[in-house]
Design an enzyme around this catalytic site. Structure first.
Site, PDB file in Angstrom:
ATOM      1  N   ARG A  13      18.271 -56.327  93.790  1.00  0.00           N
ATOM      2  CA  ARG A  13      19.586 -55.788  94.166  1.00  0.00           C
ATOM      3  C   ARG A  13      19.224 -54.200  94.302  1.00  0.00           C
ATOM      4  O   ARG A  13      20.089 -53.941  95.122  1.00  0.00           O
ATOM      5  CB  ARG A  13      20.691 -55.771  93.063  1.00  0.00           C
ATOM      6  CG  ARG A  13      20.516 -55.644  91.757  1.00  0.00           C
ATOM      7  CD  ARG A  13      21.727 -55.839  90.903  1.00  0.00           C
ATOM      8  NE  ARG A  13      21.507 -55.458  89.344  1.00  0.00           N
ATOM      9  CZ  ARG A  13      22.421 -55.185  88.654  1.00  0.00           C
ATOM     10  NH1 ARG A  13      23.478 -54.712  89.078  1.00  0.00           N
ATOM     11  NH2 ARG A  13      21.950 -55.199  87.174  1.00  0.00           N
ATOM     12  N   GLU A  25      37.242 -62.842  99.011  1.00  0.00           N
ATOM     13  CA  GLU A  25      36.033 -63.031  99.517  1.00  0.00           C
ATOM     14  C   GLU A  25      36.383 -63.920 101.052  1.00  0.00           C
ATOM     15  O   GLU A  25      35.628 -63.578 102.025  1.00  0.00           O
ATOM     16  CB  GLU A  25      35.269 -63.794  98.589  1.00  0.00           C
ATOM     17  CG  GLU A  25      34.448 -63.000  97.416  1.00  0.00           C
ATOM     18  CD  GLU A  25      35.577 -63.147  96.296  1.00  0.00           C
ATOM     19  OE1 GLU A  25      36.631 -63.941  96.451  1.00  0.00           O
ATOM     20  OE2 GLU A  25      35.311 -62.350  95.395  1.00  0.00           O
ATOM     21  N   PHE A  63      30.422 -66.117  94.271  1.00  0.00           N
ATOM     22  CA  PHE A  63      31.559 -66.130  95.329  1.00  0.00           C
ATOM     23  C   PHE A  63      30.910 -65.992  96.999  1.00  0.00           C
ATOM     24  O   PHE A  63      31.866 -66.084  97.760  1.00  0.00           O
ATOM     25  CB  PHE A  63      32.190 -64.743  95.055  1.00  0.00           C
ATOM     26  CG  PHE A  63      32.357 -64.628  93.443  1.00  0.00           C
ATOM     27  CD1 PHE A  63      33.072 -65.423  93.072  1.00  0.00           C
ATOM     28  CD2 PHE A  63      32.267 -63.610  92.892  1.00  0.00           C
ATOM     29  CE1 PHE A  63      33.380 -65.614  91.546  1.00  0.00           C
ATOM     30  CE2 PHE A  63      32.364 -63.447  91.536  1.00  0.00           C
ATOM     31  CZ  PHE A  63      33.048 -64.301  90.959  1.00  0.00           C
ATOM     32  N   HIS A 107      23.070 -61.344  91.880  1.00  0.00           N
ATOM     33  CA  HIS A 107      23.412 -61.834  90.497  1.00  0.00           C
ATOM     34  C   HIS A 107      23.333 -63.693  90.531  1.00  0.00           C
ATOM     35  O   HIS A 107      24.239 -64.289  90.304  1.00  0.00           O
ATOM     36  CB  HIS A 107      24.777 -61.511  90.227  1.00  0.00           C
ATOM     37  CG  HIS A 107      24.970 -60.190  89.711  1.00  0.00           C
ATOM     38  ND1 HIS A 107      24.660 -59.130  90.805  1.00  0.00           N
ATOM     39  CD2 HIS A 107      25.249 -59.736  88.659  1.00  0.00           C
ATOM     40  CE1 HIS A 107      24.936 -57.978  90.029  1.00  0.00           C
ATOM     41  NE2 HIS A 107      25.240 -58.227  88.600  1.00  0.00           N
ATOM     42  N   ASP A 162      27.276 -63.482  81.472  1.00  0.00           N
ATOM     43  CA  ASP A 162      28.674 -64.238  82.083  1.00  0.00           C
ATOM     44  C   ASP A 162      28.684 -65.646  81.982  1.00  0.00           C
ATOM     45  O   ASP A 162      29.881 -65.981  82.066  1.00  0.00           O
ATOM     46  CB  ASP A 162      28.720 -63.525  83.449  1.00  0.00           C
ATOM     47  CG  ASP A 162      29.125 -62.134  83.496  1.00  0.00           C
ATOM     48  OD1 ASP A 162      29.781 -61.755  82.486  1.00  0.00           O
ATOM     49  OD2 ASP A 162      28.884 -61.646  84.522  1.00  0.00           O
ATOM     50  N   ARG A 210      19.907 -60.333  89.371  1.00  0.00           N
ATOM     51  CA  ARG A 210      20.442 -59.143  88.706  1.00  0.00           C
ATOM     52  C   ARG A 210      19.272 -58.411  87.956  1.00  0.00           C
ATOM     53  O   ARG A 210      19.214 -57.373  87.746  1.00  0.00           O
ATOM     54  CB  ARG A 210      21.317 -59.656  87.751  1.00  0.00           C
ATOM     55  CG  ARG A 210      21.963 -58.579  86.652  1.00  0.00           C
ATOM     56  CD  ARG A 210      22.817 -59.350  85.658  1.00  0.00           C
ATOM     57  NE  ARG A 210      23.300 -58.261  84.845  1.00  0.00           N
ATOM     58  CZ  ARG A 210      23.529 -58.346  83.492  1.00  0.00           C
ATOM     59  NH1 ARG A 210      23.516 -59.304  83.030  1.00  0.00           N
ATOM     60  NH2 ARG A 210      24.074 -57.458  82.784  1.00  0.00           N
TER      61      ARG A 210
END
Lengths: 270, 313
Positions: free
Chosen positions: B8, B56, B81, B107, B115, B165
């Site tokens: 990223r 989104e 998402f 991610h 998470d 990530r």
């Protein structure tokens, strides 16, 4: 720009073509096509800058039919504007046709965006308007959404964002014909007070008779003069408008007329 | 010591570079820009960066509309998402009309870590590769991320690029060229072939070293281009090494394992063992703990290689 008398004749012609093509296809959505006929006819013949000989003209006004199932009205208008021959309309929904069951921008000249799954077109229309803002272009973006479609959450995401980005080059119509497949919108999942909702979302919101050409033109003129806000024109319409036995009948949402019904409808629309 | 770069971060950097070359580029994010690193582009080009907040579906629709007006929209959010959450929008507003929209997500996989399951995309490769007109890329390191993102921006059509990530060792140097449909051979070997993508490429390199110490030499293919997939390289690997292990930080159902099996079963049937999520959701934990507990690390790859070699004809 055409005068009102001419628009009335055009709309009648559009309605005749809708009946003929859906009967020929033996499939399609007459009710919602007929309810938005006066709006889309006025847009294409009286309001929008567009070119049937150059559908990809960069400066053209854009149109998105977010309630994609009402495409017979859209196709009829495009044909009458010269995007393709009217004879093509009789190939609606047939194998290999340029006129798919729901609008497909890849195959139909003049279709700016593919739609069919409700709620998606309005976001794309917002994106086109945003692009115009980024490039400081003068073109405007028009969209038609349905009242049943307004039950989709994405419509309200789009509503919020268009106000946030101050898309005053966007003018949408709500074809408020009060019916959806399973019955009355109010009973299935009430969207009222829909005018207040759009106002609360930050849009310049108008309410008109969606079968009055004068009111449609006047509302769009107000939209053009409105700065920093997108405009929603809530147009009260009658599902199946123009054909007595289809008017206000939920049964004609997505059912084709029989040949006999076609004859009767065409005689009423003569 | 090998340089460590999160894909990223490489993405955030290359976006700025590309933004200078391509004035049509616009970047869209949905309240994840500080994590996806698109904020860096936003700081550099505020007039071409749009934060949609947490919406989104609408963001993907905007991207589609923007692309019809000549923009090159890059849509970024977390993988969970940017795939399942917006599946319908990606399918019908982007892929069906074959629009020039790039969905670049970060991610991905269980290596998101703490998470937990709600934020661990383990199904996105399957979802995206089944869509007609979609190109799916899972870069193995920072260098490949830069090359793949540049390729996507400069090639018309829908792309899905899946980033992670955590920091990963740099595998490729600057001379590396990303070619869609081509799987780079990272190591030669005759005993079996590991076909991997994303962070599992590095795990495969570690596994190959362990296997080498045991006297087994495995070939490693970097299948970053999930779609189109390098059929020739896969078939050749089956012919020359006789056994295949796939490795992905994703469900083995429909992911890279599925894609490789489709190629082999219809062209050159060979034994395959799949390393990946086994029809299960993730949970909270550190990335290392999760890769171990779900058996998607170098140790699991070593075991899979030994298993698959036992099934050789």
């Amino acid at each position: 720009m055409e005068d009102i008398a001419n628009l009335k004749e055009r709309a009648k012609e559009v309605r005749r073509l809708i009946i003929q093509m859906i009967t020929e296809a033996n499939s399609g959505h007459p009710g919602g096509s007929l309810s938005m006929t006066d709006i889309i006819t006025t847009l294409y013949f009286s309001i929008m800058n567009h070119s049937s000989t150059n559908p990809a003209w960069e400066e053209r006004d854009r149109f998105v039919l977010s309630k994609g199932h009402a495409c017979p009205a859209f196709y009829a208008v495009l044909a009458l504007c010269g995007y393709f021959p009217t004879s093509e309309l009789m190939n609606l929904r047939k194998l290999g046709s340029i006129l798919q069951g729901h609008p497909d921008s890849k195959v139909t000249p003049g279709v700016d965006f593919s739609t069919g799954s409700l709620g998606q077109g309005i976001s794309a229309a917002c994106g086109m308007a945003l692009s115009g803002k980024i490039d400081k272009k003068d073109y405007r973006v028009y969209a038609i959404i349905g009242d049943g479609e307004s039950q989709e959450g994405q419509v309200w995401e789009a509503a919020m964002s268009a106000a946030h980005y101050k898309l005053d080059n966007l003018c949408a119509f709500l074809d408020h014909n009060k019916l959806q497949i399973d019955g009355e919108v109010e009973k299935i999942m009430n969207i009222e007070p829909v005018v207040d909702k759009w106002k609360a979302f930050g849009w310049n919101t108008l309410r008109i008779d969606g079968h009055s050409f004068e009111q449609i033109i006047e509302a769009v003129e107000i939209a053009h003069k409105t700065k920093d806000k997108p405009t929603m024109i809530v147009a009260d319409t009658i599902k199946g408008k123009g054909v007595s036995f289809m008017e206000g009948k939920v049964g004609f949402h997505g059912v084709a007329p029989t040949r006999e019904q076609e004859r009767q409808a065409l005689s009423e629309l003569a | 010591m090998t340089e460590m770069v999160a894909t990223r971060d490489a993405y955030g950097k290359i976006l700025i570079k590309l933004g200078k070359i391509h004035p049509c580029m616009v970047v869209l994010d949905a309240d994840t820009s500080s994590s996806t690193r698109t904020q860096w582009f936003g700081n550099e080009f505020p007039e071409r960066f749009f934060n949609f907040g947490i919406s989104e579906a609408n963001m993907v629709g905007y991207a589609a509309g923007l692309s019809t007006c000549g923009k090159i929209p890059i849509v970024s959010t977390f993988a969970c998402f940017g795939s399942g959450r917006v599946y319908e929008q990606v399918k019908l507003s982007v892929c069906w009309p074959k629009l020039n929209v790039k969905i670049i997500v970060t991610h991905a996989g269980v290596s998101v870590g703490e998470d937990g399951a709600s934020h661990q995309a383990i199904d996105d490769i399957s979802l995206m590769r089944v869509l007609p007109n979609m190109t799916v890329i899972v870069p193995a390191d920072g260098t490949e991320t830069e090359k793949a993102v540049q390729y996507a921006v400069e090639t018309r059509g829908p792309f899905y690029i899946r980033l992670g990530r955590s920091k990963l060792p740099i595998i490729f140097d600057d001379t590396y060229e990303f070619v869609p449909g081509k799987a780079a051979t990272l190591r030669e070997g005759k005993d079996a072939t590991i076909i991997a993508c994303g962070l599992m490429v590095n795990e495969s390199i570690k596994a190959a070293q362990i296997l080498s110490e045991q006297g087994l030499e495995v070939r490693i293919l970097n299948a970053s281009s999930i779609k189109p997939i390098d059929k020739q390289a896969i078939i050749l690997a089956a012919k020359e090494t006789g056994a295949i292990v796939t490795a992905e930080e994703h469900s083995i159902i429909g992911g890279l394992g599925g894609a490789v099996s489709e190629v082999l079963s219809t062209n050159f049937p060979a034994p395959v063992e799949m390393v990946g999520m086994r029809d299960t959701f993730g949970q909270s934990g550190t990335p290392e703990e999760l890769l171990r507990v779900f058996e998607i690390d170098s140790v699991s790859i070593v075991e899979a290689v030994i298993r698959v070699m036992g099934r050789k004809a």
